[in-house]
Structures are given as structure tokens and as C-alpha cells.
Design an enzyme around this catalytic site. Structure first.
Site, mmCIF file in Angstrom:
data_model
loop_
_atom_site.group_PDB
_atom_site.id
_atom_site.type_symbol
_atom_site.label_atom_id
_atom_site.label_comp_id
_atom_site.label_asym_id
_atom_site.label_seq_id
_atom_site.Cartn_x
_atom_site.Cartn_y
_atom_site.Cartn_z
ATOM 1 N N LYS A 41 0.864 -1.178 0.000
ATOM 2 C CA LYS A 41 0.000 0.000 0.000
ATOM 3 C C LYS A 41 0.898 1.225 0.000
ATOM 4 O O LYS A 41 1.877 1.266 0.750
ATOM 5 C CB LYS A 41 -0.871 0.048 1.273
ATOM 6 C CG LYS A 41 -2.115 -0.816 1.237
ATOM 7 C CD LYS A 41 -3.003 -0.538 2.462
ATOM 8 C CE LYS A 41 -4.300 -1.311 2.396
ATOM 9 N NZ LYS A 41 -5.158 -1.105 3.586
ATOM 10 N N ARG A 90 -16.342 -5.068 10.060
ATOM 11 C CA ARG A 90 -17.323 -3.981 9.977
ATOM 12 C C ARG A 90 -18.545 -4.424 9.185
ATOM 13 O O ARG A 90 -19.604 -4.606 9.726
ATOM 14 C CB ARG A 90 -16.681 -2.749 9.321
ATOM 15 C CG ARG A 90 -15.583 -2.127 10.159
ATOM 16 C CD ARG A 90 -14.748 -1.182 9.338
ATOM 17 N NE ARG A 90 -14.145 -1.886 8.211
ATOM 18 C CZ ARG A 90 -13.540 -1.313 7.189
ATOM 19 N NH1 ARG A 90 -13.460 -0.025 7.144
ATOM 20 N NH2 ARG A 90 -13.010 -2.038 6.234
HETATM 21 N N1 COA Z 1 -12.318 0.655 11.789
HETATM 22 C C1 COA Z 1 -12.003 1.455 10.807
HETATM 23 N N2 COA Z 1 -11.365 1.059 9.699
HETATM 24 C C2 COA Z 1 -11.040 -0.216 9.639
HETATM 25 C C3 COA Z 1 -11.334 -1.121 10.642
HETATM 26 C C4 COA Z 1 -12.017 -0.640 11.758
HETATM 27 N N3 COA Z 1 -12.358 -1.433 12.766
HETATM 28 N N4 COA Z 1 -10.883 -2.311 10.267
HETATM 29 C C5 COA Z 1 -10.322 -2.158 9.073
HETATM 30 N N5 COA Z 1 -10.426 -0.882 8.687
HETATM 31 C C6 COA Z 1 -10.030 -0.327 7.400
HETATM 32 C C7 COA Z 1 -8.690 0.297 7.395
HETATM 33 O O1 COA Z 1 -8.777 1.652 7.687
HETATM 34 C C8 COA Z 1 -8.263 0.044 5.975
HETATM 35 O O2 COA Z 1 -8.828 1.009 5.151
HETATM 36 P P1 COA Z 1 -8.121 1.415 3.780
HETATM 37 O O3 COA Z 1 -7.944 0.181 2.972
HETATM 38 O O4 COA Z 1 -9.093 2.368 3.259
HETATM 39 O O5 COA Z 1 -6.815 2.041 4.139
HETATM 40 C C9 COA Z 1 -8.911 -1.286 5.634
HETATM 41 O O6 COA Z 1 -9.991 -1.409 6.506
HETATM 42 C C10 COA Z 1 -8.045 -2.475 5.869
HETATM 43 O O7 COA Z 1 -7.011 -2.077 6.705
HETATM 44 P P2 COA Z 1 -6.301 -2.868 7.857
HETATM 45 O O8 COA Z 1 -7.261 -3.458 8.810
HETATM 46 O O9 COA Z 1 -5.264 -1.977 8.386
HETATM 47 O O10 COA Z 1 -5.732 -4.039 7.099
HETATM 48 P P3 COA Z 1 -4.718 -3.958 5.993
HETATM 49 O O11 COA Z 1 -5.342 -4.655 4.844
HETATM 50 O O12 COA Z 1 -4.236 -2.589 5.749
HETATM 51 O O13 COA Z 1 -3.547 -4.739 6.649
HETATM 52 C C11 COA Z 1 -2.304 -6.709 7.310
HETATM 53 C C12 COA Z 1 -3.592 -6.111 6.747
HETATM 54 C C13 COA Z 1 -1.194 -5.733 7.463
HETATM 55 C C14 COA Z 1 -2.650 -7.274 8.658
HETATM 56 C C15 COA Z 1 -1.939 -7.834 6.314
HETATM 57 O O14 COA Z 1 -1.798 -7.296 5.017
HETATM 58 C C16 COA Z 1 -0.656 -8.518 6.710
HETATM 59 O O15 COA Z 1 -0.658 -9.323 7.598
HETATM 60 N N6 COA Z 1 0.462 -8.197 6.023
HETATM 61 C C17 COA Z 1 1.767 -8.785 6.286
HETATM 62 C C18 COA Z 1 2.150 -9.785 5.188
HETATM 63 C C19 COA Z 1 1.493 -11.091 5.422
HETATM 64 O O16 COA Z 1 1.616 -11.725 6.453
HETATM 65 N N7 COA Z 1 0.762 -11.548 4.391
HETATM 66 C C20 COA Z 1 0.008 -12.758 4.460
HETATM 67 C C21 COA Z 1 -1.300 -12.484 5.157
HETATM 68 S S1 COA Z 1 -2.617 -13.304 4.382
#
Ligand code: COA
Length: 158
Positions: A41, A90
């Protein structure tokens, strides 16, 4: 002692994330909020900025620590001796992605389980991207993010 990791990009942390962190802090003895450094990202805030904002807004939660990680989340869990990953759910749309992620993580490391928490209804529509988009265009996002984050967004966009 029960330990869990609440992982995400947190670019930036919103009231929705904070609500999940608060709920998780009541369920587990120790929570690590783990901020993904490289997550395919393009982030607005650097890793240090994201960590600093999360630290500021969780400073009153004594059992919550903030850290960053790179590489696989399950490797981070293994290294920290953590058996639970917290994720917020959510809307229905979140479910499919979260299910895949939870099962992939368990396939990579079978000692980890994902715990899903339902967020506060008020914040079900909040996402970091939409908060950034609105802030960039001068919208008032002060009810969606904690005050230090609102200030940081204003600073970024002025
Ligand atoms: N309230 C508000 N927003 C929320 C939320 C909540 N309770 N839960 C999720 N979101 C939103 C976030 O703001 C984000 O919005 P955006 O996409 O508009 O920026 C979106 O939902 C998802 O974000 P987040 O929960 O931070 O997850 P992510 O997809 O950014 O991160 C990781 C996920 C980092 C945990 C995952 O990619 C990871 O583990 N990465 C490491 C590499 C790895 O291990 N890969 C294999 C995993 S399958």
C-alpha cells in the site's frame, strides 16, 4: 498470560481502529498493535509517523504496546510468542477478505488463531482511505479520528 497482536496498516489510525483496540485490551492481558511497514500500500504517513500516532492515541491503555513489523505477520507472531491475531469486522464485505487472510495465516502457522471483533456501529463506514480523501479535500473528519490524527492530516494537506 494471553497475548494478541492487532495488525494493520493504520494509515492513519481511526476511531474505528481505536474502538477495536479498546475492546481487545479488555479481552487479553497484553496487546501489541503491529503496524505493517510494507504492505503493497502506498502510505501517506511513514512507519514512524503511523507508530507515533498510534502510541499517542493508545497511551491510556496500559496493556497496549505499539510496534512495527515487516515480512509475514505469522513470523512476527511466532517471534513474539503470540497465538492470537485481532481483526475488526465492519460490514459483510470485510468478511471474505478476512476469512481468506485468517485461513492463510493459519495455514502458514497453525499455532495462530484470528479473533474477530465487531466494531462500534458509529464507525462501521469509516476507512483510512476515505478519511484521507475527505481530509485532503478540506472535509471535517474530526469525529472520525482522534485529535492528534486530525491535526496530522491537516498538517499533511496544508
Ligand atoms: N475501523 C475502521 N477502519 C477499519 C477497521 C475498523 N475497525 N478495520 C479495518 N479498517 C479499514 C482500514 O482503515 C483500511 O482502510 P483502507 O484500505 O481504506 O486504508 C482497511 O480497513 C483495511 O485495513 P487494515 O485493517 O489496516 O488491514 P490492511 O489490509 O491494511 O492490513 C495486514 C492487513 C497488514 C494485517 C496484512 O496485510 C498482513 O498481515 N500483512 C503482512 C504480510 C502477510 O503476512 N501476508 C500474508 C497475510 S494473508
Amino acid at each position: 498470560m494471553s497475548k494478541a497482536v492487532y495488525a494493520g496498516t493504520f494509515d492513519p489510525v481511526t476511531n474505528g481502529h481505536l474502538d477495536i483496540a479498546l475492546r481487545a485490551s479488555k479481552l487479553f492481558d497484553d496487546i501489541i498493535i503491529a503496524i505493517a511497514e510494507d504492505n503493497n500500500k502506498q502510505t501517506l504517513f511513514t512507519t514512524d509517523e503511523r507508530c507515533s500516532l498510534v502510541r499517542q492515541v493508545t497511551k491510556d491503555l496500559p496493556n497496549v504496546k505499539v510496534d512495527s513489523f515487516s515480512g509475514l505477520l505469522v513470523d512476527y507472531c511466532r517471534e513474539k510468542g503470540v497465538g492470537f491475531i485481532i481483526r475488526g469486522l465492519r460490514v459483510v464485505l470485510d468478511f471474505e477478505k478476512e476469512l481468506q487472510m485468517a485461513l492463510m495465516n493459519r495455514s502458514l502457522y497453525d499455532k495462530v488463531d484470528t479473533v474477530f471483533l465487531m466494531g462500534e456501529a458509529l464507525y462501521l463506514f469509516v476507512s483510512s482511505s476515505q478519511v484521507k480523501d475527505a481530509a485532503k479535500l478540506g472535509g471535517d473528519i474530526s469525529n472520525l479520528v482522534p485529535p492528534p490524527v486530525a491535526k496530522a492530516l491537516i498538517d499533511k494537506f496544508t
